[in-house]
Design an enzyme around this catalytic site. Structure first.
Site, PDB file in Angstrom:
ATOM      1  NE  ARG B  68      10.033 -24.078 -83.698  1.00 47.60           N
ATOM      2  CZ  ARG B  68      10.379 -25.095 -83.388  1.00 47.60           C
ATOM      3  NH1 ARG B  68       9.395 -25.709 -82.486  1.00 47.60           N
ATOM      4  NH2 ARG B  68      11.485 -25.701 -83.333  1.00 47.60           N
ATOM      5  CB  THR B  69       3.006 -20.270 -83.265  1.00 44.25           C
ATOM      6  OG1 THR B  69       4.138 -20.380 -82.235  1.00 44.25           O
ATOM      7  CG2 THR B  69       1.797 -19.900 -82.435  1.00 44.25           C
ATOM      8  CE  LYS B  96      -0.240  -3.061-100.613  1.00 40.38           C
ATOM      9  NZ  LYS B  96      -1.573  -4.026-100.761  1.00 40.38           N
ATOM     10  NE  ARG B 118       3.545 -15.494 -82.257  1.00 33.00           N
ATOM     11  CZ  ARG B 118       4.392 -16.088 -82.392  1.00 33.00           C
ATOM     12  NH1 ARG B 118       5.568 -15.816 -82.992  1.00 33.00           N
ATOM     13  NH2 ARG B 118       4.324 -17.420 -81.648  1.00 33.00           N
ATOM     14  CG  HIS B 146       3.458 -18.260 -76.965  1.00 32.43           C
ATOM     15  ND1 HIS B 146       2.078 -18.647 -77.429  1.00 32.43           N
ATOM     16  CD2 HIS B 146       4.294 -18.353 -77.881  1.00 32.43           C
ATOM     17  CE1 HIS B 146       2.762 -19.175 -78.814  1.00 32.43           C
ATOM     18  NE2 HIS B 146       3.628 -18.943 -78.906  1.00 32.43           N
TER      19      HIS B 146
END
Lengths: 424, 321
Positions: B68-69, B96, B118, B146
């Site tokens: 969503r975000t 990696k 995020r 958030h």
């Protein structure tokens, strides 16, 4: 034959209750005595205005070799120790492989001899590979030079194993060092559980995790008669427990680090990994209790808990970065700042916690200026101001929380076995 | 294409980064809300594609899964004509062994103006903001903040109630692990709302009352006082151990169901930041019912993110000669 005269310094030797201006005379690798009347020597060191004390001993240092030579080597770590004023260190067995056998302990001493800086006394593992399951070959490790036993940052979680370890080491007269934290309560924790962990959304490590383990270890020490040394205390509750245990005459000793005295959990507000340590930085109330513990002798030793990490490991987000900071080269000035300048400890009390007390816990003939002992001497310049600059460290680890601090005092001259090995 | 500008009297956006609502003033929050309202108005009259960020690059740096975000930020950037690049933990070289810092610096070297990040670790965007020349927008950091979710929740409430001052807003559920809760608390308190955090005592962190909120462990007791109820998701993935005995027991005490709705204020607003665990925090009857503004939240998320990207961009323009 070689003689050294350290002239006119303030000689502080808590092992003999000495604190006075005088001359210290060394012959070859031994201390001849204080104010022997000798006025000439092969080497004369003018120590006017300096403090002359037994070589400092740090009983909690990780040197990372073998296995993690990117973080530190025995050579770089012992060079850092000398620069910090230490003439002897006890090193943690949490290398890779773990020092859980005689050959590994002997390797550490061999590398130390090759480097030729300060003395290194290896600590052996309590359990094989620090797994907490089976006792390591403790007797063989003693024969290989191990002076104490610890699973380093892995607490010995199983009470039955700890009980047997305390009973077994008793016959060798060696201490068990435990990292007193209940693992279930600290899992994945980043910082002290309190207001700031709530504010910052960082997983907390409750003070109770330490208090519970300290209480368990004290009960086991009482039950077994073994010697438990509780590493890097951070909580008021732990200090209380140990104070009572000592009053009962139990064989319980403890230590604290300079960073747990100088910094609080509020430091995590910048989310920098150089403030992530294990145990975590706590609050002012805990610091006050730790200082009181130092004052009244509940806490015997100040150690650096030197934990060097290569930059790429520490330069990471808080969850991934390992916990720990370097401390060998900042221990002395941070102690001066937090304990001497504030008047909490006298020089004599501070030096006891850096010399004779750790020597006694480790059972080594060091930490004293008595005649006939090893000529390991630290001459401290207590007044000169300097700025902590990690790029100048001898340690490969630059992960200090004190970068940029203006501090006073440093090791001026460090003598190991009668030879000047460091000069600021 | 139109370039929208809005100015709230006396307030200019001066921050380089959007890291959290803790560091914003009430005026700055209102500025974002007003800017978002303007974008919403423009969209309603068909002005969906604006030229404001043309020629700039917005990187979506998602070290933690999000649909969503990420989609919302990506679409917001495109609506403002920015070029977008998406990095997710699985596609990047993080897997990696590259460090977080290296990844971010590499992305910046590609000429990125704004980085939307995020991360599962609290504070990761703060570290990036010290390292990068780009503006950093926090799209959720660990259990910390958030901010765009907090803003869109507040925007949605304001849309329905015109103002926040005087309203009682309950945040229900997992407060301990919720970055949405912290951002909501900061934003709501700054705009004058009364905030109650409500949940099982294991999921309410100690000291939270020092943020100026009231604490309750009994939803039924506070139900009648609430103008808005924001049902936070139970974050099973962040929990170190069991914080309550069973989902059934949680739903029994803290789940929002039809029976509870009937005892709430008749005009109560039900919000949920999503993704929701249907039948846990909220029954389908409530989620899809008349009190629910859950889909408004999603719609509003887009204009809030446009507003944030736009304001940070304008500040960058002012900074460069």
């Amino acid at each position: 034959m070689s003689t050294t005269l350290i002239r006119g310094g303030r000689i502080v030797d808590p092992s003999q209750n000495i604190d006075r201006v005088g001359n210290l005379f060394l012959r070859n690798d031994r201390i001849e005595g204080i104010d022997t009347g000798a006025t000439v020597a092969d080497h004369v060191i003018d120590a006017a205005g300096m403090i002359v004390c037994p070589g400092l001993i740090d009983l909690h240092v990780s040197l990372r070799e073998p296995g993690d030579e990117k973080d530190e080597t025995i050579e770089s770590g012992t060079a850092a120790a000398l620069a910090g004023g230490m003439t002897s260190v006890a090193c943690m067995p949490d290398t890779s492989p773990v020092v859980d056998n005689r050959a590994a302990a002997e390797f550490v001493q061999l590398q130390c001899a090759r480097a030729g800086y300060c003395n290194v006394f290896p600590l052996g593992a309590v359990t094989k590979n620090h797994d907490g399951q089976e006792l390591a070959e403790i007797g063989q490790l003693v024969e290989g030079g191990a002076v104490g036993f610890t699973d380093a940052k892995s607490p010995v979680a199983n009470a039955e194993i700890m009980r047997r370890a305390l009973e077994y080491t008793r016959m060798f007269g060696r201490p068990i060092f435990n990292h007193p934290q209940v693992p279930e309560l600290t899992a994945k924790g980043i910082m002290h559980e309190g207001y700031y962990s709530m504010l910052l959304g960082l997983r907390g490590i409750p003070a109770g995790a330490e208090v519970i383990m300290v209480a368990r270890d004290i009960a086991l020490a009482e039950m077994t008669g073994g010697h438990i040394h509780l590493m890097t205390l951070s909580t008021a509750g732990a200090v209380d427990q140990i104070r009572r245990a000592k009053a009962k005459g139990l064989r319980v000793t403890s230590e604290v680090t300079p960073h747990h005295l100088a910094l609080t959990d509020a430091a995590l507000q910048n989310y920098e990994t150089n403030f992530k340590v294990d145990p975590p930085l706590r609050t002012k109330e805990h610091i006050d209790a730790l200082i009181e513990g130092l004052r009244d002798g509940t806490i015997d030793v100040i150690s650096s808990d030197h934990q060097p990490f290569a930059e790429e490991k520490k330069q990471n987000e808080l969850d991934s970065a390992p916990a720990g900071v370097v401390g060998l080269e900042t221990l002395l000035p941070i102690c001066i700042k937090t304990l001497i300048e504030t008047g909490h400890l006298t020089w004599s009390k501070l030096i006891a916690k850096l010399t004779i007390n750790p020597a006694t816990i480790l059972g080594i003939q060091k930490g004293t200026l008595k005649s006939g002992h090893d000529a390991d001497i630290t001459i401290i310049d207590p007044v000169t101001s300097w700025r902590i600059d990690p790029s100048k460290f001898k340690s490969k680890g630059r992960n200090t929380p004190f970068a940029g601090w203006e501090v006073k005092g440093r090791a001026h001259t460090v003598i190991v076995a009668g030879r000047v090995r460091h000069h600021a | 294409m139109t370039t929208a500008t809005v100015s709230v009297s006396g307030v200019r956006w001066t921050k380089k980064h959007l890291l959290g609502l803790e560091e914003l003033s009430a005026d700055e929050i209102s500025l974002i809300l007003d800017q978002a309202a303007e974008f919403k108005r423009l969209a309603a009259v068909g002005e969906t594609k604006l030229a404001a960020l043309k020629g700039t690059v917005v990187a979506n740096l998602f070290f933690e899964p999000s649909t969503r975000t990420r989609t919302s930020f990506s679409l917001a950037a495109k609506r403002l004509s920015a070029d977008t690049v998406d990095f997710t933990a699985s596609s990047s070289s993080l897997s990696k062994g590259e460090t977080f810092y290296d990844t971010a610096q590499n992305i910046e070297a590609m000429g990125v103006d704004q980085v939307v990040v995020r991360h599962s670790t609290s504070g990761a965007p703060h570290l990036l903001s010290k390292l990068l020349k780009a503006s950093v927008l926090n799209a959720g950091d660990g259990t910390h903040e958030h901010p765009t979710q907090g803003l869109l929740d507040i925007f949605t409430i304001r849309e329905h109630r015109q103002k926040l001052a005087g309203l009682t807003v309950a945040l229900v559920g997992d407060i301990l692990h919720s970055r949405v809760a912290r951002s909501n608390i900061w934003g709501l308190k700054k705009l004058g709302a009364r905030v109650i955090v409500c949940g099982p005592s294991t999921l309410i962190p100690a000291h939270v009352e020092r943020l100026g909120v009231e604490v309750s462990n009994n939803l039924d007791e506070i139900l009648g006082e609430c103008d808005c109820i924001n049902l936070l998701r139970i974050q099973f993935e962040r929990q170190r151990s069991a914080f309550f005995p069973s989902i059934r027991e949680y739903a029994h005490f803290f789940g929002m169901n039809g029976e509870r709705i009937r005892r709430a204020k008749s005009d109560v607003l039900i919000l949920a930041p999503g993704p929701i665990n249907r039948g846990v925090e909220i029954t389908p009857e409530v989620a899809d019912g008349p009190h629910s503004v859950i889909l408004d939240q999603v719609t509003n998320g887009l204009v809030i993110r446009m507003a944030c990207l736009y304001l940070l961009h304008n500040r960058r323009q002012e900074e460069s000669p």
